[in-house]
Write an enzyme that holds these catalytic residues in place. Structure first.
Site, mmCIF file in Angstrom:
data_model
loop_
_atom_site.group_PDB
_atom_site.id
_atom_site.type_symbol
_atom_site.label_atom_id
_atom_site.label_comp_id
_atom_site.label_asym_id
_atom_site.label_seq_id
_atom_site.Cartn_x
_atom_site.Cartn_y
_atom_site.Cartn_z
ATOM 1 N N ARG A 121 8.395 10.871 22.049
ATOM 2 C CA ARG A 121 7.783 9.529 22.057
ATOM 3 C C ARG A 121 6.271 9.569 21.884
ATOM 4 O O ARG A 121 5.567 8.641 22.283
ATOM 5 C CB ARG A 121 8.172 8.762 23.329
ATOM 6 C CG ARG A 121 9.666 8.505 23.453
ATOM 7 C CD ARG A 121 9.959 7.489 24.555
ATOM 8 N NE ARG A 121 11.380 7.202 24.622
ATOM 9 C CZ ARG A 121 12.231 7.823 25.444
ATOM 10 N NH1 ARG A 121 11.773 8.749 26.269
ATOM 11 N NH2 ARG A 121 13.497 7.518 25.451
ATOM 12 N N LYS A 143 -1.907 5.533 9.831
ATOM 13 C CA LYS A 143 -0.620 5.204 9.219
ATOM 14 C C LYS A 143 0.147 6.493 8.955
ATOM 15 O O LYS A 143 -0.370 7.421 8.325
ATOM 16 C CB LYS A 143 -0.816 4.449 7.908
ATOM 17 C CG LYS A 143 -1.001 2.963 8.063
ATOM 18 C CD LYS A 143 -0.926 2.285 6.708
ATOM 19 C CE LYS A 143 -1.007 0.785 6.836
ATOM 20 N NZ LYS A 143 -0.902 0.114 5.516
ATOM 21 N N GLU A 185 -8.341 6.248 -5.351
ATOM 22 C CA GLU A 185 -8.583 5.643 -4.036
ATOM 23 C C GLU A 185 -10.084 5.442 -3.795
ATOM 24 O O GLU A 185 -10.489 4.496 -3.120
ATOM 25 C CB GLU A 185 -7.969 6.498 -2.932
ATOM 26 C CG GLU A 185 -6.449 6.583 -2.967
ATOM 27 C CD GLU A 185 -5.754 5.318 -2.464
ATOM 28 O OE1 GLU A 185 -6.450 4.353 -2.086
ATOM 29 O OE2 GLU A 185 -4.509 5.296 -2.466
ATOM 30 N N LYS A 227 -13.299 2.366 5.232
ATOM 31 C CA LYS A 227 -11.948 2.272 5.795
ATOM 32 C C LYS A 227 -12.001 2.099 7.303
ATOM 33 O O LYS A 227 -11.201 1.355 7.882
ATOM 34 C CB LYS A 227 -11.108 3.493 5.434
ATOM 35 C CG LYS A 227 -9.678 3.363 5.955
ATOM 36 C CD LYS A 227 -8.690 4.255 5.286
ATOM 37 C CE LYS A 227 -7.266 3.899 5.724
ATOM 38 N NZ LYS A 227 -6.249 4.778 5.108
ATOM 39 N N GLU A 237 -2.358 -3.707 11.240
ATOM 40 C CA GLU A 237 -2.032 -4.569 10.102
ATOM 41 C C GLU A 237 -1.320 -5.844 10.541
ATOM 42 O O GLU A 237 -0.272 -6.218 10.011
ATOM 43 C CB GLU A 237 -1.172 -3.804 9.087
ATOM 44 C CG GLU A 237 -1.308 -4.317 7.668
ATOM 45 C CD GLU A 237 -0.711 -3.394 6.632
ATOM 46 O OE1 GLU A 237 -1.476 -2.639 6.015
ATOM 47 O OE2 GLU A 237 0.526 -3.408 6.462
ATOM 48 N N ARG A 242 -6.154 -5.550 7.057
ATOM 49 C CA ARG A 242 -5.928 -4.171 6.626
ATOM 50 C C ARG A 242 -5.136 -4.094 5.323
ATOM 51 O O ARG A 242 -5.194 -3.102 4.602
ATOM 52 C CB ARG A 242 -5.215 -3.388 7.736
ATOM 53 C CG ARG A 242 -5.063 -1.908 7.433
ATOM 54 C CD ARG A 242 -4.687 -1.105 8.652
ATOM 55 N NE ARG A 242 -4.479 0.295 8.306
ATOM 56 C CZ ARG A 242 -4.410 1.269 9.195
ATOM 57 N NH1 ARG A 242 -4.536 1.011 10.484
ATOM 58 N NH2 ARG A 242 -4.211 2.511 8.810
ATOM 59 N N ASN A 246 -4.307 -1.956 0.407
ATOM 60 C CA ASN A 246 -3.155 -1.734 -0.469
ATOM 61 C C ASN A 246 -3.354 -2.330 -1.864
ATOM 62 O O ASN A 246 -2.375 -2.540 -2.582
ATOM 63 C CB ASN A 246 -1.891 -2.332 0.164
ATOM 64 C CG ASN A 246 -1.434 -1.534 1.367
ATOM 65 O OD1 ASN A 246 -1.510 -0.317 1.377
ATOM 66 N ND2 ASN A 246 -0.962 -2.234 2.392
ATOM 67 N N HIS A 249 -1.246 -1.153 -4.768
ATOM 68 C CA HIS A 249 -0.160 -0.335 -4.243
ATOM 69 C C HIS A 249 1.211 -0.981 -4.384
ATOM 70 O O HIS A 249 2.221 -0.274 -4.396
ATOM 71 C CB HIS A 249 -0.425 0.017 -2.780
ATOM 72 C CG HIS A 249 -1.488 1.051 -2.577
ATOM 73 N ND1 HIS A 249 -2.774 0.894 -3.041
ATOM 74 C CD2 HIS A 249 -1.460 2.271 -1.974
ATOM 75 C CE1 HIS A 249 -3.487 1.967 -2.725
ATOM 76 N NE2 HIS A 249 -2.709 2.816 -2.082
ATOM 77 N N HIS A 253 3.662 1.735 -5.744
ATOM 78 C CA HIS A 253 4.850 2.239 -5.050
ATOM 79 C C HIS A 253 6.102 1.997 -5.871
ATOM 80 O O HIS A 253 7.033 2.815 -5.862
ATOM 81 C CB HIS A 253 4.976 1.587 -3.674
ATOM 82 C CG HIS A 253 3.942 2.060 -2.693
ATOM 83 N ND1 HIS A 253 3.718 1.435 -1.490
ATOM 84 C CD2 HIS A 253 3.078 3.099 -2.734
ATOM 85 C CE1 HIS A 253 2.762 2.065 -0.828
ATOM 86 N NE2 HIS A 253 2.352 3.073 -1.578
ATOM 87 N N HIS A 266 0.366 9.985 -6.725
ATOM 88 C CA HIS A 266 0.096 8.705 -6.075
ATOM 89 C C HIS A 266 -1.149 8.030 -6.647
ATOM 90 O O HIS A 266 -1.137 6.831 -6.949
ATOM 91 C CB HIS A 266 -0.072 8.904 -4.560
ATOM 92 C CG HIS A 266 -0.381 7.642 -3.821
ATOM 93 N ND1 HIS A 266 0.503 6.583 -3.738
ATOM 94 C CD2 HIS A 266 -1.498 7.249 -3.139
ATOM 95 C CE1 HIS A 266 -0.036 5.612 -3.041
ATOM 96 N NE2 HIS A 266 -1.252 5.976 -2.670
#
Length: 364
Positions: A121, A143, A185, A227, A237, A242, A246, A249, A253, A266
């Site tokens: 956890r 993330k 990026e 960032k 987010e 935030r 993206n 993206h 993706h 990527h």
């Protein structure tokens, strides 16, 4: 705090991003501050030179160490690989004071971070990114995640690292294609947040391509600062702030999923995604031709792709409908309204406009 150090301050976490050249051997001292019972280094097969340096540096530490090597590439961000690593940690008696160290690019950082977030956890982890893309983006902000066959990064958690150590000397080992991929990026930050930074990138593109060390420290530190600002404002987010990170993206993706993970890097997919997003914004009257042209010219000037082999637009859109940002089956895009500023668009956008923007760069 030196110019090459960026601090991330969140309600539940605070950590430093240290950016320099030749500082990889200092990792032992950084980890000793955290007093882990054991360190588990997760890396891929491409980082052997860096692994040797880290291994030597950790040799004199007071804590024991194990390592787990994963195959290079996006396919390692899978549930089956995560299960193997969980079992490895359990077999080695990892406890809640053990620490996971992510040594590698974005794939390793996302995977190792997810392992740390989920095992027992949650156990601490530390980021040592070795690619430009990981330096400026994936190593910062907490993330973590793995891919499903139908969607990228669909399973994951927000889990902040204890620290990030960026040694730009690691960039010297990257192939040109891998290094240039990370520049997508970098360019993104200028487009979404900082017009002056975008102009600087236009002027200094040759130095970036040549991997000028002083310029890289300056640029990477600035990207991390930008960032950090966003992450501090919207750590999980929830406000939508935030989501601006993206930009491009949603298309990217879908490209990666449609063509198969690894077919396009990527950053290459992000570059193409930003071109499509900029064109979509132009068709909606949010930006003019000048925005699209400047974006295109900078992406092209650093060697990123501006077109790929044709793809069926509806195939991409089907994948885009599974994007995590979507609500009520509405594809939500991050779109610019001027250079240096983007917004999350929640209203439906006409199907034919999305198709036209895909066909502009990804069509026949």
């Amino acid at each position: 705090m030196t110019e090459s150090t960026v601090k991330v301050e969140l309600a539940a976490a605070s950590y430093d991003i240290c950016i320099d050249t030749g500082n990889l051997p200092t990792i032992a001292a950084e980890l000793e501050k955290l007093s882990p019972t054991r360190v588990f280094v997760i890396h891929d097969e491409n980082v052997h030179p860096h692994w040797q340096v880290v291994q030597q540096a950790l040799g004199s530490c007071s804590f024991p160490m194990d390592d787990f090597e994963v195959p290079a590439g996006e396919s390692s961000k899978s549930l089956s690989m995560a299960e193997k690593i969980w079992e490895f940690l359990a077999d080695r008696r990892a406890d809640r004071k053990s620490l996971v160290l992510a040594l590698g690019g974005g794939v390793v950082g996302d995977l190792a971070g997810f392992i740390a977030a989920s095992f027992a956890r949650g156990i601490p982890f530390y980021q040592v990114p070795t690619t430009l893309l990981a330096h400026v983006d994936s190593s910062v902000g907490g993330k973590t995640g793995i891919n499903l066959s139908s969607a990228k990064n669909m399973v994951g958690a927000f889990w902040q690292p204890q620290g990030v150590l960026i040694d730009i000397a690691t960039l010297n080992t990257l192939a040109d294609r891998e290094y240039v991929s990370g520049l997508a990026e970098v360019i993104k930050y200028g487009l979404i947040m900082d017009e002056a930074f975008f102009q600087q990138l236009e002027e200094q593109a040759p130095g970036l391509v040549k991997r000028d060390p002083a310029l890289l420290i300056e640029v990477i530190a600035h990207c991390c600062r930008l960032k950090a600002v966003v992450v501090q404002e919207d750590g999980r987010e929830t406000s939508g702030r935030r989501a601006i990170l993206n930009y491009g993206h949603t298309f990217a993706h879908a490209i990666e999923t449609t063509f198969g993970y690894g077919q396009y890097l990527h950053g290459e997919a992000v570059a193409l995604g930003m071109l499509c997003a900029g064109d979509l914004a132009r068709r909606l009257g949010r930006v003019d031709d000048s925005f699209c042209e400047r974006q295109f010219q900078l992406i092209q000037s650093v060697g990123l792709p501006t077109a790929i082999r044709p793809v069926n637009p509806n195939s991409l859109i089907d994948v885009m409908r599974r994007d995590k940002k979507n609500v009520d089956d509405i594809i939500r895009f991050i779109l610019p309204d001027r250079l240096g500023h983007v917004e999350l668009i929640s209203e439906p956008i006409a199907h034919e406009l999305i198709v036209a923007s895909i066909e502009r760069y990804l069509g026949a």
